[in-house]
Write a protein that holds these residues in place. Structure first.
Motif, PDB file in Angstrom:
ATOM      1  N   VAL A 170       0.835  -1.204   0.000  1.00 14.20           N
ATOM      2  CA  VAL A 170       0.000   0.000   0.000  1.00 14.20           C
ATOM      3  C   VAL A 170       0.869   1.254   0.000  1.00 14.20           C
ATOM      4  O   VAL A 170       0.603   2.215  -0.729  1.00 14.20           O
ATOM      5  CB  VAL A 170      -0.936  -0.001   1.226  1.00 14.20           C
ATOM      6  N   ALA A 171       1.923   1.247   0.797  1.00 15.66           N
ATOM      7  CA  ALA A 171       2.843   2.392   0.819  1.00 15.66           C
ATOM      8  C   ALA A 171       3.475   2.595  -0.546  1.00 15.66           C
ATOM      9  O   ALA A 171       3.658   3.729  -1.000  1.00 15.66           O
ATOM     10  CB  ALA A 171       3.914   2.176   1.885  1.00 15.66           C
ATOM     11  N   ALA A 172       3.809   1.492  -1.216  1.00 15.43           N
ATOM     12  CA  ALA A 172       4.394   1.587  -2.562  1.00 15.43           C
ATOM     13  C   ALA A 172       3.404   2.223  -3.523  1.00 15.43           C
ATOM     14  O   ALA A 172       3.775   3.081  -4.345  1.00 15.43           O
ATOM     15  CB  ALA A 172       4.806   0.202  -3.055  1.00 15.43           C
ATOM     16  N   ALA A 173       2.132   1.815  -3.445  1.00 16.79           N
ATOM     17  CA  ALA A 173       1.116   2.380  -4.336  1.00 16.79           C
ATOM     18  C   ALA A 173       0.943   3.879  -4.090  1.00 16.79           C
ATOM     19  O   ALA A 173       0.811   4.670  -5.035  1.00 16.79           O
ATOM     20  CB  ALA A 173      -0.210   1.655  -4.136  1.00 16.79           C
ATOM     21  N   GLN A 174       0.952   4.281  -2.827  1.00 13.91           N
ATOM     22  CA  GLN A 174       0.826   5.703  -2.504  1.00 13.91           C
ATOM     23  C   GLN A 174       2.034   6.482  -3.007  1.00 13.91           C
ATOM     24  O   GLN A 174       1.891   7.585  -3.558  1.00 13.91           O
ATOM     25  CB  GLN A 174       0.665   5.871  -1.001  1.00 13.91           C
ATOM     26  N   ALA A 175       3.218   5.921  -2.840  1.00 10.19           N
ATOM     27  CA  ALA A 175       4.433   6.599  -3.300  1.00 10.19           C
ATOM     28  C   ALA A 175       4.449   6.725  -4.814  1.00 10.19           C
ATOM     29  O   ALA A 175       4.814   7.774  -5.360  1.00 10.19           O
ATOM     30  CB  ALA A 175       5.669   5.830  -2.816  1.00 10.19           C
ATOM     31  N   VAL A 176       4.042   5.661  -5.491  1.00  5.03           N
ATOM     32  CA  VAL A 176       4.017   5.679  -6.960  1.00  5.03           C
ATOM     33  C   VAL A 176       3.082   6.770  -7.463  1.00  5.03           C
ATOM     34  O   VAL A 176       3.393   7.484  -8.426  1.00  5.03           O
ATOM     35  CB  VAL A 176       3.585   4.295  -7.488  1.00  5.03           C
ATOM     36  N   ALA A 177       1.924   6.913  -6.814  1.00  9.21           N
ATOM     37  CA  ALA A 177       0.966   7.936  -7.225  1.00  9.21           C
ATOM     38  C   ALA A 177       1.521   9.345  -7.041  1.00  9.21           C
ATOM     39  O   ALA A 177       1.171  10.264  -7.777  1.00  9.21           O
ATOM     40  CB  ALA A 177      -0.333   7.782  -6.437  1.00  9.21           C
ATOM     41  N   MET A 178       2.435   9.493  -6.073  1.00  6.17           N
ATOM     42  CA  MET A 178       2.996  10.815  -5.787  1.00  6.17           C
ATOM     43  C   MET A 178       4.173  11.167  -6.684  1.00  6.17           C
ATOM     44  O   MET A 178       4.334  12.316  -7.099  1.00  6.17           O
ATOM     45  CB  MET A 178       3.451  10.878  -4.323  1.00  6.17           C
ATOM     46  N   ILE A 179       5.015  10.173  -7.000  1.00 10.11           N
ATOM     47  CA  ILE A 179       6.278  10.511  -7.663  1.00 10.11           C
ATOM     48  C   ILE A 179       6.318  10.141  -9.133  1.00 10.11           C
ATOM     49  O   ILE A 179       7.009  10.787  -9.913  1.00 10.11           O
ATOM     50  CB  ILE A 179       7.485   9.869  -6.948  1.00 10.11           C
ATOM     51  N   GLY A 180       5.597   9.092  -9.557  1.00 13.22           N
ATOM     52  CA  GLY A 180       5.642   8.701 -10.964  1.00 13.22           C
ATOM     53  C   GLY A 180       7.003   8.205 -11.401  1.00 13.22           C
ATOM     54  O   GLY A 180       7.960   8.161 -10.636  1.00 13.22           O
ATOM     55  N   PHE A 181       7.064   7.796 -12.679  1.00 17.16           N
ATOM     56  CA  PHE A 181       8.336   7.361 -13.245  1.00 17.16           C
ATOM     57  C   PHE A 181       9.228   8.565 -13.517  1.00 17.16           C
ATOM     58  O   PHE A 181       8.722   9.662 -13.745  1.00 17.16           O
ATOM     59  CB  PHE A 181       8.090   6.598 -14.556  1.00 17.16           C
ATOM     60  N   PRO A 182      10.564   8.402 -13.495  1.00 19.99           N
ATOM     61  CA  PRO A 182      11.315   7.150 -13.386  1.00 19.99           C
ATOM     62  C   PRO A 182      11.567   6.686 -11.943  1.00 19.99           C
ATOM     63  O   PRO A 182      11.879   5.542 -11.711  1.00 19.99           O
ATOM     64  CB  PRO A 182      12.643   7.484 -14.053  1.00 19.99           C
ATOM     65  N   GLU A 183      11.398   7.595 -10.949  1.00 16.36           N
ATOM     66  CA  GLU A 183      11.752   7.232  -9.576  1.00 16.36           C
ATOM     67  C   GLU A 183      10.855   6.126  -9.024  1.00 16.36           C
ATOM     68  O   GLU A 183      11.252   5.367  -8.134  1.00 16.36           O
ATOM     69  CB  GLU A 183      11.661   8.463  -8.673  1.00 16.36           C
ATOM     70  N   ALA A 184       9.619   6.022  -9.546  1.00 17.60           N
ATOM     71  CA  ALA A 184       8.703   5.002  -9.054  1.00 17.60           C
ATOM     72  C   ALA A 184       9.231   3.595  -9.289  1.00 17.60           C
ATOM     73  O   ALA A 184       8.821   2.654  -8.603  1.00 17.60           O
ATOM     74  CB  ALA A 184       7.335   5.153  -9.722  1.00 17.60           C
ATOM     75  N   ALA A 185      10.153   3.429 -10.230  1.00 13.50           N
ATOM     76  CA  ALA A 185      10.742   2.108 -10.477  1.00 13.50           C
ATOM     77  C   ALA A 185      11.447   1.591  -9.224  1.00 13.50           C
ATOM     78  O   ALA A 185      11.418   0.384  -8.939  1.00 13.50           O
ATOM     79  CB  ALA A 185      11.723   2.172 -11.645  1.00 13.50           C
ATOM     80  N   LEU A 186      12.053   2.487  -8.472  1.00 15.57           N
ATOM     81  CA  LEU A 186      12.748   2.085  -7.245  1.00 15.57           C
ATOM     82  C   LEU A 186      11.754   1.585  -6.202  1.00 15.57           C
ATOM     83  O   LEU A 186      11.985   0.576  -5.525  1.00 15.57           O
ATOM     84  CB  LEU A 186      13.540   3.266  -6.682  1.00 15.57           C
ATOM     85  N   THR A 187      10.643   2.287  -6.078  1.00 14.71           N
ATOM     86  CA  THR A 187       9.618   1.898  -5.113  1.00 14.71           C
ATOM     87  C   THR A 187       9.000   0.553  -5.482  1.00 14.71           C
ATOM     88  O   THR A 187       8.778  -0.303  -4.619  1.00 14.71           O
ATOM     89  CB  THR A 187       8.523   2.979  -5.060  1.00 14.71           C
ATOM     90  N   LEU A 188       8.715   0.356  -6.766  1.00 16.02           N
ATOM     91  CA  LEU A 188       8.135  -0.916  -7.208  1.00 16.02           C
ATOM     92  C   LEU A 188       9.119  -2.068  -7.011  1.00 16.02           C
ATOM     93  O   LEU A 188       8.726  -3.182  -6.661  1.00 16.02           O
ATOM     94  CB  LEU A 188       7.717  -0.809  -8.677  1.00 16.02           C
ATOM     95  N   SER A 189      10.399  -1.794  -7.232  1.00 14.19           N
ATOM     96  CA  SER A 189      11.420  -2.811  -6.990  1.00 14.19           C
ATOM     97  C   SER A 189      11.472  -3.177  -5.517  1.00 14.19           C
ATOM     98  O   SER A 189      11.531  -4.357  -5.145  1.00 14.19           O
ATOM     99  CB  SER A 189      12.785  -2.303  -7.457  1.00 14.19           C
ATOM    100  N   HIS A 190      11.446  -2.167  -4.665  1.00  6.54           N
ATOM    101  CA  HIS A 190      11.448  -2.361  -3.205  1.00  6.54           C
ATOM    102  C   HIS A 190      10.312  -3.298  -2.803  1.00  6.54           C
ATOM    103  O   HIS A 190      10.518  -4.299  -2.100  1.00  6.54           O
ATOM    104  CB  HIS A 190      11.284  -0.978  -2.563  1.00  6.54           C
ATOM    105  N   ALA A 191       9.099  -2.989  -3.255  1.00  3.28           N
ATOM    106  CA  ALA A 191       7.934  -3.787  -2.877  1.00  3.28           C
ATOM    107  C   ALA A 191       7.992  -5.194  -3.467  1.00  3.28           C
ATOM    108  O   ALA A 191       7.650  -6.173  -2.801  1.00  3.28           O
ATOM    109  CB  ALA A 191       6.657  -3.080  -3.323  1.00  3.28           C
TER     110      ALA A 191
END
Length: 450
Positions: A324-345
């Motif tokens: 859930v935290a990853a989904a919230q972060a992705v919605a806030m930052i978008g690509f390309p940085e969201a790739a790091l969050t998705l990898s983390h999760a």
């Protein structure tokens, strides 16, 4: 602060020789009619149209505008178009690098420009959510006195990230992600218009599809890659930008992945099944394919949230909060940085202990309900907070668990039809082993045992 003579000279040079500017700059919309996407903001009579004095109602009354949406969808472009349409100076600041000192300098310059040159100023402040409350407070006098028209951009929910006084004085416009159709229209315009590539080259469907994947919904990225491909084709004396030329120009291989076809679902399925199988390396491979193909990061995040409950559940209770935290972060930052969050999760979920008991438990309970085993709620569990409830026997005999030693009262909770049914059968994996021990003791106490 006089108008920036160096900027003015550069703009004049670009107007006389557009080829000196990048394609993305040359194709920058000059009017609202040239903006791609955001049709919900551009219809006749919309607040944005009224802001630039286009259509009935005259200019909108708001003294500032907040543009809310993911990165790369044209927030800066809209701000520039507003300044051009209203014939105002355009000054751009980023909240990442600027502070109160820089904001005050722009405001003072705007006052002087208005008084000495009769020119009003549009201040575009990117990533305003990075400003502290005190920094945002410094903007209020300029907004209230209309010394500048403030256009602020944010990727975060403005109701949480922008102070109320500024929000209440602003026209809030929510921008939507650009679709492939939007970017295709933009690239076709760039290919044919004189300020663009002027028909020098054509773009076949496979090369266009690859450019769309590279762009990932970002108009500037799409035009930059198109320009690189066109330059490479022209250098080779070719009139068509082939897929191979695009790949060579942007130094990336085309990924076999169709977001609207079987590959979309096959790769997404393979990601989840790799997580379920605890193969972290395979999961990262499929995640990379989805990212490189331009998949919507929110779609990936949604799949991870489902996996956290479907395949991990109580074996690792932290899995769902991570997803859930990853989904919230992705919605806030978008690509390309969201790739790091998705990898983390993805890594956390792949390596977590697995349990599908949340899936099987609700599945079994739903099967009984749909088979007609709903039954009446036991009388002692019914609502007793109304006059006459006691006469009906509602809530009579209910034992309040907090009044019982151990907090578990021996009474019937389920309807007669499913009383004694066992839907949840815990595993002994990970943290769920604790629940396996607890549930048997609880069930025994509910039956009246010690």
């Amino acid at each position: 602060m006089e108008p920036d003579l160096f900027t003015a000279a550069a703009e004049d040079r670009q107007e006389k020789d557009p080829s000196t500017s990048p394609l993305a700059v040359r194709m920058r919309p000059r009017t609202l009619d040239e903006v791609v996407g955001q049709q919900h903001l551009l219809k006749p009579g919309s607040p944005l149209r009224r802001l630039v004095g286009d259509g009935a109602g005259g200019p909108a009354g708001a003294s500032s505008v907040i543009l809310w949406g993911p990165p790369g969808i044209g927030k800066t472009t809209l701000a520039y178009v507003v300044s051009q349409a209203t014939q105002k100076r355009f000054v751009e600041l980023s909240a990442i690098t600027a502070g109160v000192k820089e904001v005050r300098a722009v405001i003072e310059g705007a006052k002087r420009a208005a008084g000495g040159y009769g020119k009003d100023t549009v201040l575009f402040l990117d990533e305003i959510h990075r400003f502290s409350k005190a920094q945002q407070d410094s903007l209020l006098p300029a907004v209230e006195n209309r010394w500048v028209t403030l256009i602020a951009a944010t990727t975060e929910n403005p109701y949480f990230s922008i102070i109320s006084p500024l929000l209440s004085r602003s026209l809030l416009l929510t921008l939507e992600p650009l679709t492939d159709e939007d970017l295709s229209a933009l690239m076709r315009r760039a290919l044919t218009e004189e300020r663009g590539l002027g028909g020098a080259v054509t773009l076949p469907a496979d090369a266009e599809a690859h450019l769309l994947r590279i762009a990932g919904g970002d108009a500037r990225r799409a035009l930059t890659a198109l320009e690189a491909g066109a330059g490479a084709a022209i250098a080779k004396g070719e009139e068509e930008i082939t897929l191979q030329t695009v790949e060579e120009a942007v130094d990336r291989a085309a990924v076999r992945y169709d977001r609207d076809g079987d590959q979309h679902y096959d790769v997404a399925s393979a990601l989840i099944k790799s997580i379920r199988g605890s193969d972290v390396d395979a999961a990262l491979h499929y995640l990379a394919r989805m990212i490189d193909a331009g998949e919507d990061p929110r779609f990936i995040a949604r799949r991870l949230m489902i996996s956290a409950s479907e395949d991990i559940g109580l074996a690792d209770p932290t899995a769902l909060p991570i997803a859930v935290a990853a989904a919230q972060a992705v919605a806030m930052i978008g690509f390309p940085e969201a790739a790091l969050t998705l990898s983390h999760a993805t890594i956390a979920l792949a390596l977590a202990p697995k349990s599908n008991t949340a899936t099987t438990a609700i599945g079994a309970a739903l099967a009984d309900v749909r088979a007609g085993l709903a039954g009446s709620v036991p009388a002692h569990l019914r609502d007793g907070h109304y006059k006459g409830a006691a006469k009906l026997g509602h809530a009579v005999g209910y034992v309040y668990p907090h009044d019982v030693p151990g907090g578990i009262a021996a009474q019937q909770y389920a309807p007669d039809e499913v009383h004694g049914k066992r839907y949840y059968e815990p595993t002994r994996y990970g943290a769920e082993a604790r629940y396996a021990d607890v549930v048997e003791k609880v069930r025994e106490r509910l039956r009246g045992g010690s």
